[in-house]
Structure formats: C-alpha cells, structure tokens
Design an enzyme around this catalytic site. Structure first.
Site, PDB file in Angstrom:
ATOM      1  N   GLY A  40       2.598 -23.662  35.335  1.00 36.04           N
ATOM      2  CA  GLY A  40       1.358 -24.234  35.827  1.00 36.04           C
ATOM      3  C   GLY A  40       0.502 -24.749  34.695  1.00 36.04           C
ATOM      4  O   GLY A  40       0.398 -24.114  33.649  1.00 36.04           O
ATOM      5  N   GLN A 225       7.601 -24.305  30.106  1.00 26.75           N
ATOM      6  CA  GLN A 225       7.480 -23.024  29.404  1.00 26.75           C
ATOM      7  C   GLN A 225       7.631 -23.192  27.893  1.00 26.75           C
ATOM      8  O   GLN A 225       8.004 -24.241  27.398  1.00 26.75           O
ATOM      9  CB  GLN A 225       8.526 -22.046  29.939  1.00 26.75           C
ATOM     10  CG  GLN A 225       8.343 -21.649  31.379  1.00 26.75           C
ATOM     11  CD  GLN A 225       8.982 -22.605  32.359  1.00 26.75           C
ATOM     12  OE1 GLN A 225       9.595 -23.599  31.984  1.00 26.75           O
ATOM     13  NE2 GLN A 225       8.843 -22.312  33.635  1.00 26.75           N
TER      14      GLN A 225
END
Length: 431
Positions: A40, A225
């Site tokens: 996110g 990530q």
C-alpha cells in the site's frame, strides 16, 4: 530523457509512494513492476490522504500514464474498487491514463482461501502473509497454471481455466481442514463480469512503454515491497513471492535492462518491518513504541503494527549492492525529532566476530547483534523545512552520516507526509 527505478531499500513501507508521487512531475509514464494488493502507498497531497494498493502512485498527477506491468498480480475486484474511488475524487477522468497488462496474473478466490488456510496451519512458524492470495497466485504463475487478465476477457476460455484449476485448489483446502465451497460457474460469472469492467484498461504494457520511451518520455518504474523481502535476495523464507529489486523492473514490465538509467533507493531515517523474520536493530522497548506511534507505523493495507528499530547501515549497503543504487531518498526524518541520541548499526557481531556485510544465511542474521554508532539528536520540528539549510545542524549531520555509511548520495529528504514536505537535493530526471 532518463528512465528511473524507485525501489525500497529496507523491509518495505519506506515511503516509496511518496517519492514516486514527488518525481512523477518529471516523468511521462509511471509503471508498477511487481507485487499485488498486499502493498500500500499512502499519499498526502494538500492535506488529503489517498491510499493506493495496485494503481501506481503517479495517478494523482493529471496527464500522466500509469501502467500496471505483467509482473504484478491483480485482484480485479480491488482494482476496480480503486478505480472507482479515484474517479470519485476527480482522478482518472481519462481512461487512457491507465493501462493494465494483459499478461498480469489474476488473484482468484481460491488463492486467498489457500493463503489463509496455509498460514493458519503453520501456527508459530507462520510467515506473516497478508492473506491476500499473493503467494499462491505467483505459485500458479510459475507452475504454468495461472489465469491472466487476458483470460478474463473471454468467458469461454475463463470457464475452461476455472474448471481445470478449481478442483485442485479445493483438494488442497480440504487437506488443510478448510471449507472449499467455491462453485466454478459462480466464479466464472463473477470474474467474467469483472473482466468486462476492466477491459477498457487492458492492453500490452510492453508496447505502451516502448512507444513512450521512443517518443522521448521518461518512465518512472515503481516497486512495491522492499529489498529485504525479495524472494531471491531477501531474508528467505520471510519474504514476499516476487522479485522486489530494481532488476525486476525490466522483467516485470517488458522493457530491456538497457532502458534503465538510474536507480533510486528509498529508506526511512530508521527501520521498520512487518511480519516475521530476522530484524537485527528491532527495538522492543519504549523507544520502539515511540517510533511506532510518532511515525504512525501501521500497515496501509492491513493496519498491522510494524516492528520498529534503529537505522541499519549494513542492510542498506546490501540493498545498494543488489539494486545498483545511484541515489537515496530518506523519508520520515521528522519522526526522529526529540530523541536526544540516535543510533545507527554500522556492523554486526556474529559468533564473536565483527562483520560489515549482511550474512547470506537468514539464521545467521537472526543471531546477529548490531554494533551501534551514536549521533546527537535535535529538538527543532522539521515540518517547515523546505531547503537543506533549513534543517538543524544535527539533522544534516545525521543524513550525511547515513550517506557515508551507505556509500550512496542522498538525493532527497522527507520531513513530513505531504508532497511538498520533501527537500529535493538532486533530481535524477534533470541531473
């Protein structure tokens, strides 16, 4: 015009979205190359917060094309929800602004069910997955039995794919002691319907990117990530299921590696990690709690509290090596305001020896103890700083020390969540 990769240089959650948003001004296209909605990006523009999970952070800029590459795994329901929310805020007024690769793999209902069931079955040894179905989807991709975006656009083909794959997934769910009530007809109808909705965005991402580059537009490649969660180069098995490092920007979007000109690593002024796995500088005390509260260290996707710790220069040097970093963007420097003393891990102690390189074995990393260097803190708030000279002397000394330890020049420093609260020291797009 240069093409630039922005990559996480720690364990994720470094503020990549903010840096991508800041640099989008200078790019023509922003392309996401890996991960799924287990990541996110939280963006703050003019005080308004927007959380993105799949669509690249450049979407908040008018006239910029955003591409979701073949290396991303896509939950079509989440994708459409995100599109709808952005449109409701006045973004994405032109559908041509968003391209979803036809070759991106699709997260199906059984992927999420298997993900959750496996994690529950692991008990104390669990990885810390988000349960979004990311790993099982990548697993099917590698096993050559996955369903791609292009399959959603032809209901007959989708029906065959679902009927072939669903029984195998149901067998695994039963072995794991989980319910497996999914009906192939219902799944086909639901996902064919989603396919009809997203069809307007589906296209050949590789062709779009090549055309943009040939037209002289800069491409900004966005990772999800961080480096330490890379499936090959991270703290395996406590990693994500894709390659997060900069090299995957080429594979995950369909361009050649020679098209990449610069790689910018993003790092917090301290460290955080979500989920299990080794984390040498973790603070399980009041200092760690303070970092978590002041830094609002809770996952944008899951809301999970992040593990917090001091800055780890050993891990950052490793990230600089495996990504080929040309520059560094430091975020959340403002969170450190008020700490009388700041610590930086400059080496590790392992088995009675001091080491300055990250050990390749994660079990060795688990046994490592950080060797800290102390630096003076500062009390002055940083929110109003807009130039390097506006920063307190101690803050400048801290940043320069991180730069020296990493062996990579610092190109920007963030002193707050808003887009404007980023001090740009050097622009990779203008030199």
């Amino acid at each position: 015009m240069p093409n630039v990769v922005v990559v996480g240089a720690q364990w994720g959650d470094e503020g990549k979205g903010k840096i991508v948003d800041r640099f989008t001004e200078y790019a023509g296209v922003v392309a996401r190359y890996q991960g799924g909605n287990n990541a996110g990006h939280t963006l703050v523009v003019g005080g308004e917060k927007t959380v993105l999970h799949l669509i690249p952070a450049g979407v908040l800029h008018a006239g910029k094309v955003c591409v979701i590459g073949n290396g991303v795994v896509v939950d079509p329901a989440v994708f459409m929800m995100e599109v709808d929310r952005l449109k409701a805020k006045g973004y994405l007024s032109d559908d041509a602004q968003l391209v979803l690769s036809l070759d991106a793999h699709v997260i199906m209902p059984w992927h999420k069910a298997v993900d959750v069931a496996r994690e529950q079955a692991m008990g104390a040894g669990k990885i810390g997955t988000t349960g979004r179905g990311i790993g099982p989807t990548y697993e099917d991709k590698v096993a050559r039995r996955g369903i791609r975006v292009r399959d959603l656009l032809e209901e007959g083909r989708l029906e065959r794919r679902v009927r072939d794959r669903l029984p195998v997934a149901q067998d695994e769910l039963r072995r794991l002691g989980a319910d497996a009530p999914l009906d192939p007809g219902a799944v086909t109808r639901e996902y064919a319907g989603l396919g009809r909705r997203l069809a307007r965005y589906a296209g050949d991402a590789s062709i779009v990117l090549h055309a943009a580059i040939r037209a002289g537009k800069s491409v900004l490649f966005e990772g999800a990530q961080g480096t330490m969660l890379d499936v090959d180069h991270g703290t395996y098995p406590f990693v994500t299921s894709s390659n997060t490092v900069a090299g995957n920007a080429a594979t995950g979007t369909g361009i050649g590696p020679t098209e990449i000109d610069e790689v910018i690593g993003v790092s917090k002024a301290y460290c955080t990690r979500v989920g299990g796995g080794p984390y040498p500088t973790e603070l399980k005390d009041a200092t760690g709690d303070r970092l978590r509260q002041v830094g609002n260290e809770f996952g944008a996707t899951t809301g999970r509290p992040r593990r917090t710790g001091w800055f780890d220069a050993v891990a950052l040097r490793y990230a600089a090596r495996v990504n080929g970093l040309d520059g560094l963007a430091i975020t959340k420097l403002d969170v450190l305001t008020g700490f009388p003393e700041l610590k930086v891990a400059v080496a590790y102690r392992l088995g009675g020896k001091t080491i300055e390189e990250l050990p390749g074995d994660p079990e060795d990393l688990e046994r490592c103890e950080p060797v800290y260097e102390s630096l003076a803190g500062w009390r002055e708030p940083l929110a109003g700083a807009r130039t390097w000279e506006d920063l307190p002397a101690a803050a400048r000394t801290y940043v320069k020390r991180l730069e020296a330890l990493a062996g990579v020049k610092v190109m920007s420093v963030s002193v707050g969540a808003d887009r404007e609260e980023t001090i740009l020291l050097e622009n990779p797009f203008t030199g």
